[in-house]
Write a protein that holds these residues in place. Structure first.
Motif, short mmCIF file in Angstrom:
data_model
loop_
_atom_site.label_atom_id
_atom_site.label_comp_id
_atom_site.label_asym_id
_atom_site.label_seq_id
_atom_site.Cartn_x
_atom_site.Cartn_y
_atom_site.Cartn_z
N ALA A 2 -21.12 -27.33 -17.15
CA ALA A 2 -19.93 -28.12 -17.50
C ALA A 2 -20.28 -29.60 -17.63
N ALA A 3 -21.12 -30.10 -16.73
CA ALA A 3 -21.55 -31.50 -16.81
C ALA A 3 -22.34 -31.75 -18.08
N ALA A 4 -23.20 -30.81 -18.46
CA ALA A 4 -23.98 -30.95 -19.69
C ALA A 4 -23.06 -30.99 -20.91
N ARG A 5 -22.03 -30.15 -20.91
CA ARG A 5 -21.08 -30.16 -22.04
C ARG A 5 -20.37 -31.50 -22.13
N LEU A 57 -30.79 -19.97 -11.19
CA LEU A 57 -30.37 -18.58 -11.03
C LEU A 57 -31.55 -17.63 -10.91
N ARG A 58 -32.73 -18.10 -11.32
CA ARG A 58 -33.92 -17.26 -11.26
C ARG A 58 -34.77 -17.49 -10.00
N LEU A 59 -34.35 -18.40 -9.13
CA LEU A 59 -35.08 -18.60 -7.88
C LEU A 59 -35.05 -17.31 -7.05
N LYS A 60 -36.18 -16.97 -6.46
CA LYS A 60 -36.26 -15.71 -5.71
C LYS A 60 -37.01 -15.91 -4.41
N ALA A 68 -16.48 -33.03 -14.25
CA ALA A 68 -16.91 -31.65 -14.48
C ALA A 68 -16.51 -30.72 -13.34
N GLY A 69 -16.13 -31.29 -12.19
CA GLY A 69 -15.65 -30.47 -11.09
C GLY A 69 -16.53 -30.45 -9.85
N ALA A 125 -24.36 -23.41 -10.99
CA ALA A 125 -24.80 -23.33 -12.39
C ALA A 125 -23.64 -23.59 -13.35
N ARG A 126 -22.47 -23.04 -13.06
CA ARG A 126 -21.31 -23.26 -13.93
C ARG A 126 -20.95 -24.75 -13.98
#
Length: 475
Positions: A68-71, A114-117, A189-190, A63-64
């Motif tokens: 970063a890619a979106a930014r 992050l909300r996948l369960k 973006a890494g 997610a981070r």
């Protein structure tokens, strides 16, 4: 430009390159690699190796990186928009909007991941549990068209990456440059090398090889229905997962009590955006006979005021991307006129110093159309709309559903009951009532019938890149 494989530029094994042409002028913008089967083998091996580690990466880390890619996309929006404008010919405002909305979609997918369960059913059995978990589907091949090259890729890329999949992208030969630049930004973006790769080339051979490769777990495709059927058939031979977002021939129904001050601008805006080159545009109109003449008068006046020109000119519309796409509009107009339709505005190729070297077709309205005409039954993918009167709402719905497609539909009525009943009756994956705006990021997008298989966007889009596994635990 070369392929982008394992985080760096890779020359094609063939040593051959093809030209990307500016559809406004015919000038060469850049070149792209003509890949062969050796390049396919290389990129798939790289993606498979990268996937083994990426699938184990914590979702918070994924997610981070996606944020970063979106930014970076927002920071480089002007450059990306300029690339889009050169290879697609769309006005700059539209190109900038595509970049910003695509970045927003990446951010949404990052949070949705992050909300996948998973689940643990309450069986209440002593010493036993059943664990339902989600795992990434594997290496994804994303095949995308020219019309919204960044948006249609991020609809697949953002969902696949946050789910833990590695991606091999094959962009359209008309618009590969923006996708290649996007891959660079993701590396910046890494992202680990090999998680997002781009391979380019002409013809079915490369696409077929990507689909057939043993490392490919899923194919995500947006494009024509015919190509989608072929991809689906190839994938089915190996039981590979698919998401297919295919063609559309979207109807709009304008009821007698419609608010024309809202309906006409919404329909004109949506029918001619991106020069009509998108799948869920308004292609055909059914207007109640009591308001037919007044509606046409307003629509034609608004349509005739649209300006067609180059990306930097402030125009409302640009050219068709290539000769094949352009000719479809010409053919459908000629077919309709030969069968009794009335040309209200547009209809002929634009000429003059600003137009002669490009594929410019004006926004076109055809009146008195019927279902014997291609404009009412076949996807146009150009700035042409057919308008047909109707007597009853039941007739309009029957006409609207008389199509092999089912991607989107539109209804305008001040009576909410009528609007909802029509929306429920339309055989389409998305229906808009009383206005037309862009689809939201948190709701599913996809079609009925020949318009595709599966859904993109929302949590539904992320879940489509996972497999369910049940673990039976005794303790």
């Amino acid at each position: 430009m070369e392929n982008f494989i394992k985080g760096s530029w890779s020359k094609p094994n063939s040593g051959r390159y093809a030209e990307v042409l500016n559809p406004c002028t015919g000038a060469v913008v850049d070149t792209f690699a003509c890949s062969d089967l050796t390049d396919v083998a290389q990129v798939m091996q790289v993606a498979q190796e990268a996937y083994r580690d990426w699938r184990k990466t914590p979702v918070a880390v994924r997610a981070r990186l996606q944020h970063a890619a979106a930014r970076l996309m927002r920071e480089q929006a002007d450059e990306l928009a300029q690339i889009l404008a050169q290879e697609l010919g769309r006005p700059m405002v539209g190109c900038q909007t595509e970049i910003s909305r695509s970045a927003d979609l990446l951010d949404f997918y990052a949070e949705e991941g992050l909300r996948l369960k998973g689940e643990i059913p309450l069986h209440n059995l002593d010493g036993e549990k059943a664990l339902i978990v989600r795992e990434p589907v594997g290496v994804v091949v994303a095949i995308t068209p020219f019309n919204y090259p960044i948006t249609l890729l991020t609809m697949k890329l953002g969902a696949a990456l946050i789910a833990g999949c590695a991606v091999v992208s094959k962009p359209s030969e008309d618009t590969p440059l923006s996708t290649l630049r996007l891959a660079e930004l993701f590396m910046q973006a890494g992202y680990p090398a090999g998680v997002f790769n781009v391979i380019t080339g002409y013809g079915h051979e490369i696409g077929n090889a990507l689909i057939d490769h043993p490392a490919t777990a899923k194919i995500a495709f947006t494009g024509g229905t015919g190509t989608g059927k072929r991809i689906g058939a190839l994938a089915a031979m190996h039981n590979k997962r698919v998401t297919l977002e295919l063609g559309g021939q979207s109807p709009a129904i304008v009821c007698a009590d419609a608010n024309l001050a809202v309906a006409v601008p919404a329909i004109v805006r949506h029918a001619f955006a991106n020069s009509g080159q998108f799948c869920y545009r308004v292609n055909r109109l059914y207007v109640h006979e009591s308001i037919y003449d007044g509606f046409l008068e307003q629509m034609v006046a608004l349509t005739a005021n649209l300006r067609v020109g180059h990306p930097q000119s402030g125009a409302d519309m640009g050219p068709m991307v290539n000769a094949k796409i352009y000719q479809n509009s010409e053919v459908q107009v000629a077919d309709a006129l030969s069968k009794g339709a009335v040309l209200k505005t547009g209809g002929q190729r634009l000429t003059g110093p600003d137009y002669d070297n490009g594929w410019f077709f004006p926004p076109t309205v055809l009146a008195n159309t019927d279902h014997s005409m291609k404009i009412m039954t076949e996807e146009t993918f150009g700035p042409v709309v057919g308008v047909m009167p109707f007597s009853t709402v039941e007739e309009a719905v029957q006409r609207a559903n008389d199509s092999e497609y089912g991607l989107a539909g539109y209804v305008f009525s001040e009576n909410l009951s009528t609007g909802l009943r029509v929306a429920e009756s339309l055989e389409a994956g998305s229906v808009w009532i009383n206005n037309i705006h862009r689809s939201y990021h948190d709701v599913p997008f996809g079609g009925y019938k020949q318009s595709g298989i599966g859904r993109e966007k929302g949590r539904y889009g992320v879940e489509a890149y996972t497999e369910l596994k049940t673990i039976y635990l005794n303790y």
